[in-house]
Each structure stands twice: as C-alpha cells, then as structure tokens.
Write an enzyme that holds these catalytic residues in place. Structure first.
Site, PDB file in Angstrom:
ATOM      1  N   ASP A 117      61.189 -15.305 -70.556  1.00 26.50           N
ATOM      2  CA  ASP A 117      60.815 -16.070 -69.367  1.00 26.50           C
ATOM      3  C   ASP A 117      61.807 -17.198 -69.098  1.00 26.50           C
ATOM      4  O   ASP A 117      61.481 -18.141 -68.367  1.00 26.50           O
ATOM      5  CB  ASP A 117      59.413 -16.669 -69.546  1.00 26.50           C
ATOM      6  CG  ASP A 117      58.373 -15.911 -68.730  1.00 26.50           C
ATOM      7  OD1 ASP A 117      58.719 -14.872 -68.152  1.00 26.50           O
ATOM      8  OD2 ASP A 117      57.214 -16.358 -68.676  1.00 26.50           O
TER       9      ASP A 117
ATOM     10  N   ASP B 173      45.542 -17.823 -76.440  1.00 25.05           N
ATOM     11  CA  ASP B 173      45.220 -17.164 -77.703  1.00 25.05           C
ATOM     12  C   ASP B 173      43.759 -17.387 -78.093  1.00 25.05           C
ATOM     13  O   ASP B 173      43.056 -16.463 -78.504  1.00 25.05           O
ATOM     14  CB  ASP B 173      46.160 -17.644 -78.812  1.00 25.05           C
ATOM     15  CG  ASP B 173      46.325 -19.157 -78.823  1.00 25.05           C
ATOM     16  OD1 ASP B 173      45.637 -19.849 -78.039  1.00 25.05           O
ATOM     17  OD2 ASP B 173      47.151 -19.652 -79.611  1.00 25.05           O
TER      18      ASP B 173
END
Length: 700
Positions: free
Chosen positions: A281, A434
């Site tokens: 990214d 997460d």
C-alpha cells in the site's frame, strides 16, 4: 603421622607453620608482622584462631580503596549522564519541535486530531496545574505560619463564625479555603478515590487469576498438541499439506521489506501448495519499485510469489487484506497466514501451526507468539518487552487454554478462510481490524489456539513517538469496536459466561477500566489529595498494590526484574496517552480514526540475514532489471534534494503533568507523607523525562 614443619615468607618476613601432614592443614601460626599472610585451610578443634584476627590490614585497606574507586566511578558516570541529559534538554528546547508538530507531518498518512479536543484537554491540564501552584503557595505560607489543619479535628461551626481571630486578608482567605475544601471538595474527591480503589482491586484480582492460570498451565504442562504431525518434505512420505495463502501487508516499509519477504519465501512447505501475496500500500514511488524488484528477484528463484498494489488505498490494513481476499484464486486455498512487514517467521512456522487444524473443524485461528530482535536496544524496548511478555505468556495463553478465545494480534497467525468468510470478512470500520475479526468469529462459534512455544521474530518501536502512536491506535480502536459490537454480543447465541467474558473482562475491565483508573487515580486524584488532605489515599494503594501488580507483570520476563521500578513509573506515565485514546475511541472523537504506520528500524536476527544472503547468491545476475534500476536511482536523487531531518519532540501533556506531580510532591513534603512524597517525586521525574523525549531512540 609425625608433624611436618614448613616455612613461608611474605616480603622477607619469616612465618613458622606447623603442619600435621603435607596436605597443608594448619595447626599453629606464628606471625608477628602485619605483612604476613596465611596459607591455610583448617585447624584442629580447640586450637583454631579467631578468623577475624587473621585478616590482613593492608589487604583490607586495598579492598576499601577499590570499593571507593568503584563508587567514585559510579558517581562520575552519574555526573556524565546528568550532563548528557542537560545537553539533550537544551537541544530539545532549541529545536522547538513539540508533539503538535506531528500533526503537520503528512508523511505518516495519519488523520489529524480534532484541534478543539486537543485545546480542551490542554486547557484542563493547564488550569489544574496553575491552581495547584497557587494552592502550593498558600500551603507554604500556612506552613511557615505554623498552621497544620487535619480534617478529623476541624471544628466547622467555629471556623465559619471566627476566622481564627486574625485580621489580615490572607489569613481570612486561607481559613475560608480550608472550610470550602472540607465541605465541598473532600467528599466527592474521596468518593471518586474509593471508586477507583475498588476498580483497582478488581483489576488486580483479574491479573492475579491470570497469573495463577499461567502457573497451572506450567505445572500441568498443558500444551496444544496437533492430532497429526507434518512429515519432513525431504523424506518423501505423505503428510498433511493443505493449500496455504501467505499475505504480507505493508505500507512504505522501506526498512524491513527485504527481510520479511526473504523469511516467508524460505518457509518449508510444498511450492505447489503455497502462494505468497505481497500487499503493498506504499505511496512512496521508490519504495514501490524496490518492493517490486524484490518480488521479481524471488520469482526468478522459483518462489510462488506475486506483487499487488491498490490504486484506491481505502481502509488501511483492513482494506488491503479485504482487497487481496477478493481475488478469484483465493477459493482454491484453505488457510491464510498473515505476517506484518517486520515479521520474520522461521522456516518451520507452517509445519508447527497448520497441523492443529487437522480433524478440528471448529478451529478458526492458530496464533503464534512474538519475539523481539531489539528488546535490549534501549530502556523503552526493555519496558515494552515486559508488557508484551505478560500479554503473550499470561493473557493470550490462559485465555487460549481455558476459553478458546483471545484477541487476534493481527500478524503471525494462521486463519481458516472459512472462518473469515463466515465472520463477514475484513471490515474497515475500526483501526483494530484484527480484534474485530476475532470477536465476530468468536460470536459465530469458532475456537482459537495460542502456541506459546512457536515464536515469530519482529521488532519493537525504538522511539517514544512511534510507541505513543502505536498505543493510541491500540487503545482507541477497542473502544470503537465495543460500541459497534455490543448489540451483536447481546443478541448472539453464545453462552452467558462467554458474553460476560467479552463484555466485562475483554472490553470493560482490560480496555476501559484499566486506563481510566490508572490515569485518574495516580495522575489526578493522588496529587489533588495533597491539596485536599481531608480526602486520603492509603499507603497500600500508593505503594504496595502497584508494586504487586508490577511484580506479577514482570514474572514472564524475570531477567528484566531490575527494571521493575522504571516499569511501574513508565506504565503510569503512558496512562495519559491510553486514557486520551480510550476517550477518543469511546466518544468517536477525531483522533479515534488516526492510523499511523509504526516506524521500523530494519533490525533482523543473524539467522534471517544469513538465509537471505545465501538465497541472493544463487542468482545475483537476475536480481534487478536495468530499466527499473535506473528509475529507482533517478527518484532517489530527486528525493535526496528534500531531506527530512528526524527530531526528538517535546510532549506538552507529559510536561504539564510532570510539573503538576512535582508541585504535589512539594506539598506532600510539607505534610511529611513519606510514601506519597516519593511516589509523586519519582512519578513526576518520569513524566518529565518522557515529556522531554529522553526515553527511547535519541536523534536530536
């Protein structure tokens, strides 16, 4: 045996020694001089001399001189350290870089904090500080006038009618202040202190139960064991080798991309059943080209690896993983292993984690432990290691063994892709994607396993700036998630005990209550009780319970026991950042959505470097294409024209609280409160050092 006689001398002085045998057992020593020394072992009963009389005066003198020299050396080193600290402080002040300047740096890709929230927070601290300084002036003046007021002995009616019989204005104001604090300030302050003490005791009990659970696991040698073992690839025997997808999400990770890609490409797994995705990214063109070339190099070495770069970089890491999972070929894979850019798994990582899924259809996640290659780099990394050692050794292991649930750590774990899909996949709604996926998978009935004996190398933030931003994200995200997940938890079909664990223990106690009471009790209530002595904090709250908590936290890392006091002080110092992050996440303030990639230094273990170098030697001529190399060099030359100099910063919140605590310690000194004074003094110094960025990596 007949006596054996011998002589020894020291500096020419005779010494007569009577021996029973040649084995040098001394019977009698005649030594008229102070310079004599004894060669001996033991004396017969009844004839032994006093051991103290056998000591040599000159030797004792030399020992004392050596100890004095060592003490002088320690004092010299302390003086040198103080000089260095003063020099560092001067450089900080001269550079003029504060934590507010961090919002102006767009390189991190973070979201600016709401200026209104920041201004209000600073205003609160400043008002509290100046009020404390004013009250300290009153108390010092009252101290020298001989006034010592204690709440139990105040006669309020008398004080309201007779202002101590004095005429000057100051005496009248001070008497009224005493009445106001007894009547209006002390009761609510004492109530808030009692509430925080109760929360403190509950959290301490939770920590103690976790430690007892960890002790029980060690005592019983409880360990997750797979039902089937993976066979050695070189043996030619059949084994359990399912299709595994490995993902390496990264963003501008110029310092660590090589070692992470090299480590993953060295995983011991059949090539036809392993695919590696490098999910880049990066918005830095140089970094993009470097990572592309690294992937190309490993492709030339027959690694099954591909490079992916998103055009629209939405959703940070969650968006990156979600985009990769939408690839059509993902349906051919059963499991996905995720490694952040600075993680270096051992070659047998998959062979020690994937077999746990065999014949265990309820298992959704296998999480490995982190180990740190730079844990001894500086004081900051040592203190972080203590915290994370407790997190993995105690929290994750105990929850994994007894509850089959814990928060996914975002990396160094293997997911069953079916579990990810049933839970709804990666969502971009929080900065803790997460934990989000772990909670949703748990609500769908999936179980987790934590492997404490499987480690994955990574590195810790070495600068306070990087660590502070990381902790802000780690503590604001769970509060965002709690707001979003609470209705789903209440409506879910899991048992009452699991709901209680999620709501009260997982979110409220460990993510909200801990930073709340830690900041409120030790940074607000404790200094206020110095100026409102009618509200009291017992010594066991200030000293013994925090010391016990620190002792429990440091048990998984016993070699760091000498750092127990700095650890206690630093954790209280970090409570400011954690409290601010918790409030931001809970009330959806601007900084709750801030995402800053944690800065890495690029340290790696020797084994990883050796493995990477060995691979590179196999085919060096194919490693870099000429066109891309020229493009990289051109961009690097342009980038060097605008160098960005790194600075240590000055953190205003920490400095303001440092002066507040030091002011309160001066007030406690007037009251002769020993434990309170020392705690406030050292805690104030801790805030001062952190506020001046004298902990961690030193740049300027």
């Amino acid at each position: 045996m007949a006596p054996w006689w011998g002589r020894e001398s020291h500096k020419g002085t005779p010494v007569v020694v009577k021996m029973e045998n040649p084995n040098w057992s001394i019977v009698e020593v005649e030594s008229p001089s102070d310079d004599d020394f004894i060669i001996g072992a033991e004396s017969p009963p009844g004839r032994a001399r006093d051991k103290g009389r056998g000591k040599n005066a000159k030797q004792l003198t030399w020992v004392l001189l050596l100890k004095a020299h060592k003490a002088a050396g320690c004092l010299t080193s302390i003086g040198s350290a103080l000089v260095n600290i003063v020099g560092a402080v001067k450089r900080r002040l001269a550079s003029g870089r504060t934590d507010a300047d961090a919002d102006n740096d767009n390189a991190d890709g973070g979201v600016r904090e709401n200026p209104t929230v920041r201004t209000r927070f600073y205003l609160f601290i400043k008002v509290f500080l100046w009020l404390s300084v004013l009250l300290l002036g009153f108390e010092v003046a009252a101290y020298y006038k001989g006034w010592h007021f204690k709440a139990p002995h105040l006669q309020l009616d008398y004080l309201w009618t007779t202002p101590f019989g004095v005429k000057d204005v100051f005496d009248w104001f001070y008497s009224k202040w005493v009445l106001i604090r007894v009547t209006y300030f002390a009761p609510p302050l004492q109530f808030l202190a009692n509430v925080c003490i109760v929360l403190f005791l509950i959290q301490t009990l939770d920590r103690l139960i976790l430690c007892l659970g960890c002790f029980w696991i060690r005592f019983k040698k409880i360990k997750p064991v797979p039902k089937v073992a993976v066979m050695d690839l070189e043996s030619g025997e059949s084994g359990y080798f399912p299709m595994v997808l490995v993902q390496i999400p990264m963003c501008n990770e110029k310092e660590v991309y090589q070692q992470s890609i090299a480590a993953v490409c060295n995983l011991d797994w059949p090539k036809d059943k392993l695919l590696i995705q490098v999910l880049d990214d990066s918005d830095d063109p140089v970094t993009q080209l470097l990572i592309k070339e690294e992937v190309y190099k490993w492709q030339q070495l027959d690694a099954n690896i591909e490079y992916r770069h998103r055009v629209v970089r939405a959703g940070y890491k969650a968006g990156n993983l979600k985009s990769a999972m939408n690839c059509s070929y993902v349906k051919d894979y059963e499991f996905v292993a995720i490694f952040d850019a600075d993680f270096q798994p051992a070659s047998d990582f998959l062979k020690r984690t994937v077999p746990h899924f065999k014949d265990n259809e309820e298992l959704g996640l296998v999480q490995a432990r982190w180990s740190f290659v730079n844990k001894d780099e500086n004081l900051l990394t040592r203190l972080q290691n203590i915290n994370l050692a407790f997190h993995f050794e105690v929290e994750q292991q105990v929850n994994g063994v007894f509850l089959n649930f814990f928060g996914f750590n975002g990396t160094a774990g293997v997911w069953r892709i079916k579990a990810l899909e049933e839970a709804g996949g990666w969502l971009e709604r929080t900065t803790v994607e997460d934990m989000d996926i772990a909670v949703r998978a748990h609500l769908h009935g999936w179980k987790f396993i934590f492997l404490n004996d499987v480690e994955c190398h990574c590195e810790l933030p070495e600068s306070y700036e990087a660590y502070r931003k990381q902790q802000h994200r780690w503590h604001s995200g769970p509060m965002q998630l709690f707001r979003l997940c609470l209705p789903d938890i209440v409506r879910s079909k899991i048992g009452i005990s699991k709901k209680f664990n999620l709501i009260f223990l997982f979110f409220l106690l460990r993510k909200l209550i801990l930073p709340f009471y830690s900041f409120t009790l030790f940074c607000i209530i404790l200094p206020m009780t110095m100026f409102v002595p009618e509200a009291e904090l017992p010594a066991w709250v200030v000293c013994y319970i925090p010391a016990t908590m620190s002792f429990l936290n440091i048990l998984p890392a016993p070699k760091f026991f000498p750092f127990i006091v700095p650890y206690l002080l630093f954790e209280n110092t970090m409570s400011v950042t954690k409290f601010n992050a918790m409030v931001s996440g809970l009330f959806q303030l601007g900084s709750a959505y801030e995402w800053v990639v944690t800065k890495k230094s690029g340290r790696s273990s020797e084994g990883d470097l050796a493995s990477m170098v060995e691979k590179k030697k196999l085919n060096t001529e194919k490693s870099v294409s000429a066109n891309n190399l020229e493009e990289i060099e051109l961009i690097q030359k342009q980038d060097k024209k605008l160098p960005r100099k790194k600075h240590n910063r000055i953190y205003m919140k920490e400095l303001a609280l440092a002066f507040l605590l030091l002011t309160a310690s001066a007030r406690s000194l007037l009251s002769a409160q020993g434990i309170h004074f020392y705690f406030l003094l050292f805690q104030g110094i801790s805030f001062l050092l952190v506020g001046l960025d004298l902990i961690g990596e030193q740049v300027v």
